[in-house]
Design a protein around this motif. Structure first.
Motif, mmCIF file in Angstrom:
data_model
loop_
_atom_site.group_PDB
_atom_site.id
_atom_site.type_symbol
_atom_site.label_atom_id
_atom_site.label_comp_id
_atom_site.label_asym_id
_atom_site.label_seq_id
_atom_site.Cartn_x
_atom_site.Cartn_y
_atom_site.Cartn_z
ATOM 1 N N GLY A 2 -3.830 6.498 1.032
ATOM 2 C CA GLY A 2 -3.472 5.023 2.042
ATOM 3 C C GLY A 2 -2.239 6.258 3.215
ATOM 4 N N SER A 16 0.616 -0.626 0.207
ATOM 5 C CA SER A 16 -0.416 -0.320 -0.447
ATOM 6 C C SER A 16 0.831 1.659 -0.269
ATOM 7 C CB SER A 16 -0.713 0.210 1.106
ATOM 8 O OG SER A 16 -1.784 1.072 1.614
ATOM 9 N N SER A 17 1.714 1.370 1.165
ATOM 10 C CA SER A 17 2.500 2.471 0.572
ATOM 11 C C SER A 17 3.769 2.344 -0.061
ATOM 12 C CB SER A 17 3.538 2.030 2.249
ATOM 13 O OG SER A 17 3.235 2.210 3.231
ATOM 14 N N SER A 69 1.225 3.971 -2.718
ATOM 15 C CA SER A 69 0.891 5.596 -2.664
ATOM 16 C C SER A 69 1.544 6.639 -2.940
ATOM 17 C CB SER A 69 0.319 5.489 -1.057
ATOM 18 O OG SER A 69 -0.279 4.885 -0.752
#
Length: 207
Positions: free
Chosen positions: A84, A7-8, A11
């Motif tokens: 996020g 997810s990071s 983002s």
């Protein structure tokens, strides 16, 4: 852990892509603006000389003068509820606010839906979300634009005071942050990827 790292990563990729988009959009907008008669005729007196000359709208549409925040250290942030970065940022913003709100520190949050549509709700819905889900006690104002022709005056001022590096002055993503001293000087600008806890030492220097 893997899901959080993924997810990071996504983002960060989105931040880069949007940075490139806004860089090109800003070049077009600035060119059009420079050749506009209104822009050419604009005098320096049309621009606020201080952040305290700017008025913003709260979540119910009422005017709020930033002059009411004189003599306070301000952290101004464009926020979103479905990003996020949302959970970590609200958690750490809340922690900073709780520690320093009685020592002359204030957080001013401005919802913005310009980045992947991650703040789609109405002002009323946003208030309910940030107060119930994220437990925010600091002021969360009405939704604004932070880039483009309809950029809110407060973000025009902040961006003119602190540019954004090689990709231009425009805001790159949700949770960009500006630190303002008690005298109204825009001291520092932080990328969306900078967590609020990393800013604490800079806040302490100004309190």
């Amino acid at each position: 852990m893997i899901l959080r790292a993924y997810s990071s990563y996504i983002s960060l990729v989105l931040v880069l892509l949007v940075s490139l988009y806004w860089r090109n959009a800003s070049l077009f907008y600035d060119s059009a603006r420079i050749f506009s008669p209104n822009y050419r005729n604009m005098s320096s007196s049309d621009k606020p000389s201080s952040i305290y000359d700017i008025t913003v709208n709260d979540a119910t549409g009422n005017d709020v003068s930033l002059g009411s925040y004189k003599d306070k250290v301000l952290l101004i942030v464009n926020v979103a509820s479905q990003c996020g970065f949302t959970t970590t940022n609200y958690k750490e913003l809340n922690e900073l606010y709780e520690k320093y709100k009685d020592k002359g520190f204030e957080i001013l949050a401005f919802p913005c839906n310009q980045f992947a549509g991650q703040e789609p709700g109405s002002n009323e819905e946003i208030q309910q979300t940030v107060c119930t889900r994220f437990k925010a006690e600091f002021p969360v104002f009405g939704k604004v634009n932070v880039n483009g022709a309809d950029t809110a005056p407060v973000f025009k001022y902040l961006k003119s005071a602190k540019g954004g590096g090689i990709f231009g002055d425009f805001i790159k993503w949700n949770f960009s942050k500006f630190l303002v001293s008690k005298t109204g000087e825009v001291v520092e600008r932080y990328a969306p990827t900078t967590n609020p806890s990393k800013i604490e030492k800079d806040i302490l220097k100004l309190l």
